[in-house]
Design a protein around this motif. Structure first.
Motif, PDB file in Angstrom:
ATOM      1  N   ARG A   1      -1.502  56.976 -30.416  1.00  0.00           N
ATOM      2  CA  ARG A   1      -2.728  56.709 -31.182  1.00  0.00           C
ATOM      3  C   ARG A   1      -3.077  57.843 -32.134  1.00  0.00           C
TER       4      ARG A   1
ATOM      5  N   GLU B   1       0.233  47.026 -32.872  1.00  0.00           N
ATOM      6  CA  GLU B   1      -0.995  46.224 -32.856  1.00  0.00           C
ATOM      7  C   GLU B   1      -1.798  46.443 -34.132  1.00  0.00           C
TER       8      GLU B   1
ATOM      9  N   ALA C   1      -9.494  56.098 -27.163  1.00  0.00           N
ATOM     10  CA  ALA C   1      -9.579  54.927 -26.299  1.00  0.00           C
ATOM     11  C   ALA C   1     -10.088  53.709 -27.033  1.00  0.00           C
TER      12      ALA C   1
ATOM     13  N   GLU D   1      -1.299  56.786 -35.127  1.00  0.00           N
ATOM     14  CA  GLU D   1      -2.024  55.602 -35.626  1.00  0.00           C
ATOM     15  C   GLU D   1      -3.220  56.030 -36.472  1.00  0.00           C
TER      16      GLU D   1
ATOM     17  N   ASP E   1      -0.993  60.983 -27.842  1.00  0.00           N
ATOM     18  CA  ASP E   1      -0.094  59.855 -27.654  1.00  0.00           C
ATOM     19  C   ASP E   1       0.080  59.140 -28.990  1.00  0.00           C
TER      20      ASP E   1
ATOM     21  N   ARG F   1      -9.285  52.923 -30.159  1.00  0.00           N
ATOM     22  CA  ARG F   1      -8.315  52.484 -31.177  1.00  0.00           C
ATOM     23  C   ARG F   1      -7.370  51.446 -30.588  1.00  0.00           C
ATOM     24  N   TYR F   2      -6.501  50.935 -31.457  1.00  0.00           N
ATOM     25  CA  TYR F   2      -5.455  50.030 -30.991  1.00  0.00           C
ATOM     26  C   TYR F   2      -4.505  50.805 -30.089  1.00  0.00           C
ATOM     27  N   ALA F   3      -3.939  50.136 -29.128  1.00  0.00           N
ATOM     28  CA  ALA F   3      -3.081  50.811 -28.153  1.00  0.00           C
ATOM     29  C   ALA F   3      -1.787  51.299 -28.780  1.00  0.00           C
ATOM     30  N   THR F   4      -1.300  50.585 -29.781  1.00  0.00           N
ATOM     31  CA  THR F   4      -0.036  50.960 -30.426  1.00  0.00           C
ATOM     32  C   THR F   4      -0.137  50.759 -31.933  1.00  0.00           C
TER      33      THR F   4
END
Length: 707
Positions: free
Chosen positions: A283, A355, A347, A286, A281, A349-352
């Motif tokens: 992340r 963020e 899980a 990210e 996803d 990490r930052y969600a987006t």
């Protein structure tokens, strides 16, 4: 064409920007849009149908594998083959099949990676929650989605446009090569910038680079696209200091759950879940951005390894340097932000990316100042660069745009209309001045100026309409003066030529109008030369040359009795020539007095027809006429066959030879028993137009106009 074969019959190669695996990136000039572009040229491997969706085995060349370690493909263990065509459409695709989807057809290493997973079709609404599942995006049966490298990349980027993302203009497949046409970014890559200017890096520059990449990823994620290969080599910096993300070669569309699968990646910027071919996803991108940013802050990437197992171990067991220790004016809070984003567990990490961006930016510098500083530095690193003392290898000169490419379509249209107006004005003026209906004082008659202005306006707006009007009026003028044969022939010939060869096209009109204009000074063969150079249709080129010959016959019958030169300075007032000469007068200085002699002139029609008859009875006239038609047809045929600058030059040389042979044959036909060379003026009048055609071809102008 200029020097090199055009790519896709449109893009003129200028230099090679790089190469890797099955692909190269060419810097090229778009001959239609008048701009530089970058073209990723992807060679399509020859793969049998039974192996089209197989995973590249361990012994396959490194160009076909999916992972990289500091510029080299990482070795991989043999993998069991999973063929997508063997999976029923009603069953889910296994993870191993998903990993296999990129295959040797789609997987390219490094900067030119083009692998893609099964989710590659048209995007949905742009909202994860509004999509029902992966089947909404593409079908596994779509051959373009599974077999053509680069198509997924084009589809992914075509969904959005942003200043921080390299624009994709088009995607085409021709023969055995796929072409991805992209925006050309003049500058350098972040990878090269960090290598050459690591000591010049400031928090302002880091802030600008980080925020630009983060923004690009936010835009991509908002369209359900995961990049999956963020790394310094895929970040471009132009001379204005703007940062752009490129190479969505591994990009995939997220499904209803916001996840997708990767077809590869680059070790050092690839999180553990991507190495394990798990569902990915936002992340994942990210983590890659965090790894890249950590490298900028600390000066090193601790996640490089020789293969995937060692890379995974490096991420899990890395002893990371605290970024705050590397900068005197950075608060310790930056360490926690970076370690959150670099956590091996998605899980945690930052969600987006947004963020992550909001948390990190307060610790970095000023974005605006960073852009200005980056621009200054990039303008000094383009090319190989020099050291601080000015020594070292000098930067190579930027590719130069050919001179002919400065001739934009607008410029060429203006030139064509200027020539058309000048020629139409000459032909129209000659026709109207000699028109008996005007009587004395023609130059004081507003109707004369109104009609002449109308002819010029038509030529300016539509050259082919201006040519029709001017030549038709000349035919009517000749007929009105009693020169029925040349007048009627010219009028009917004009209508026939316009209807079958020039209607709706400006090239035949310009070529025909050049006949009276250049023939006025002794170079009438320029008309068939231009016809052969600019008109692709052989039949239309030959018809235009034949019409130019007809016009030359009509104009020659006014006094010179020759096709190459009709001597406009002497014979423009053809209706008064008989009366003026019989009165023992030379050129009359007063234009109105010249016009007044129209009514008193006698025998002009008979004289004109007699000259035309004499020309038609000479075999030499037909030799010249035939050489015009053959030269134009041969030049058009050769140019159409080759469509290159060299072929155009050869075609112009062939046309020149044919024209010269025509005047030589005419000289022989005049006296077969004792051949004498043609006159110097006849030779010059044929050679010079041919050489003009050679020069135009050498500059690439015919090729440019035909496009």
């Amino acid at each position: 064409m200029a020097g090199k074969q055009l790519i896709l019959d449109r893009y003129r190669p200028m230099s090679e920007a790089g190469a890797g695996g099955f692909a190269t990136v060419q810097v090229a000039w778009d001959t239609q849009m008048r701009r530089k572009v970058a073209i990723k040229c992807i060679e399509l491997p020859k793969v049998s149908p039974d192996s089209s969706n197989q995973v590249a085995p361990a012994d396959q060349p490194k160009a076909a594998r999916h992972t990289r370690v500091e510029g080299e493909a990482a070795p991989s263990a043999p993998t069991q083959v999973a063929r997508l065509e063997d999976i029923p459409p009603w069953e889910d695709v296994p993870e191993d099949a998903g990993a296999a989807a990129p295959s040797a057809l789609a997987a390219l290493p490094g900067d030119f990676a083009s692998g893609f997973g099964p989710d590659c079709g048209p995007v949905g609404s742009g909202d994860f929650e509004n999509n029902e599942g992966p089947e909404d995006f593409c079908s596994l049966d779509d051959p373009l989605a599974s077999d053509i490298p680069g198509l997924a990349e084009a589809r992914a980027i075509a969904q959005f446009s942003d200043a921080n993302i390299v624009t994709v203009y088009n995607f085409e497949v021709k023969d055995s090569t796929a072409y991805l046409i992209m925006e050309y970014v003049e500058g350098t890559t972040l990878e090269r910038f960090l290598r050459e200017h690591d000591g010049d890096l400031t928090l302002d520059v880091v802030a600008h680079v980080f925020s630009s990449i983060a923004h690009a990823l936010e835009v991509a994620h908002s369209h359900n696209v995961l990049h999956l290969d963020i790394k310094p080599a895929n970040v471009l910096i132009n001379r204005q200091g703007e940062v752009k993300v490129t190479d969505f070669g591994l990009a995939t569309l997220a499904d209803a759950n916001g996840t997708g699968r990767a077809g590869g990646g680059t070790i050092g910027y690839m999180p553990p879940e991507q190495m394990r071919s798990e569902a990915l996803d936002v992340r994942c991108d990210e983590w890659a951005l965090a790894s890249l940013t950590y490298e900028m802050l600390v000066g090193d990437n601790p996640f490089f390894a020789r293969d995937l197992p060692r890379a995974a171990a490096a991420i899990e067991n890395a002893e990371l340097v605290l970024p705050s220790l590397c900068w005197d004016d950075v608060e310790e809070g930056i360490d926690d932000v970076m370690f959150y984003a670099l956590d091996p567990d998605p899980a945690e990490r930052y969600a987006t990316v947004r963020e992550f961006d909001e948390e990190l930016m307060p610790y970095l510098g000023d974005v605006k100042a960073g852009k200005a500083e980056l621009s200054r530095l990039v303008n000094g690193v383009d090319g190989e660069g020099e050291d601080e003392d000015g020594e070292g290898e000098p930067a190579p000169a930027a590719p130069r745009v050919p001179l002919v490419d400065h001739l934009t379509p607008r410029v060429m249209a203006v030139v064509a209309r200027v020539v058309s107006v000048a020629a139409a004005a000459l032909v129209g003026a000659v026709a109207l001045v000699n028109f008996p209906a005007f009587g004395p004082g023609v130059f004081s008659n507003p109707v004369f100026w109104g009609l002449l202005a109308a002819v010029c306006v038509l030529a300016a707006i539509k050259p082919h309409v201006g040519a029709l009007a001017s030549f038709a009026i000349l035919g009517v003028s000749l007929t009105a003066n009693g020169a029925y044969a040349p007048g009627i022939l010219l009028f009917l010939g004009t209508v026939a030529w316009w209807w079958f060869a020039a209607r709706g096209s400006d090239a035949p009109a310009v070529a025909a109008l050049l006949g009276p204009l250049s023939g006025a000074v002794g170079f009438a063969p320029l008309s068939p030369v231009v016809a052969g150079s600019l008109i692709v249709s052989v039949a239309r080129a030959a018809a235009t040359a034949a019409f130019a010959g007809l016009c030359a016959l009509a104009l020659g019958s006014l006094g010179t009795s020759g096709m190459i030169d009709w001597n406009a300075p002497m014979y423009w007032d053809y209706a008064t020539m008989s009366g003026a000469v019989s009165a023992g007068s030379n050129a009359v200085a007063d234009p109105d007095a010249v016009a007044s002699a129209v009514l008193s002139s006698t025998g002009i029609g008979a004289q004109t027809q007699a000259r035309l008859g004499g020309m038609l009875l000479k075999p030499g006239t037909w030799c010249v006429f035939a050489s015009w038609v053959i030269a134009a047809a041969a030049m058009s045929a050769l140019s159409r066959w080759g469509m290159s600058r060299k072929v155009d030059v050869a075609a112009a040389l062939v046309g020149t030879v044919v024209l010269v042979l025509g005047v030589c044959a005419a000289a022989w036909a005049a006296n077969p028993a004792s051949w004498t060379p043609p006159s110097t003026m006849a030779l010059i009048g044929s050679i010079v137009p041919g050489l003009v055609g050679v020069v135009l071809a050498a500059l690439g102008i015919p090729d440019k106009i035909r496009q």
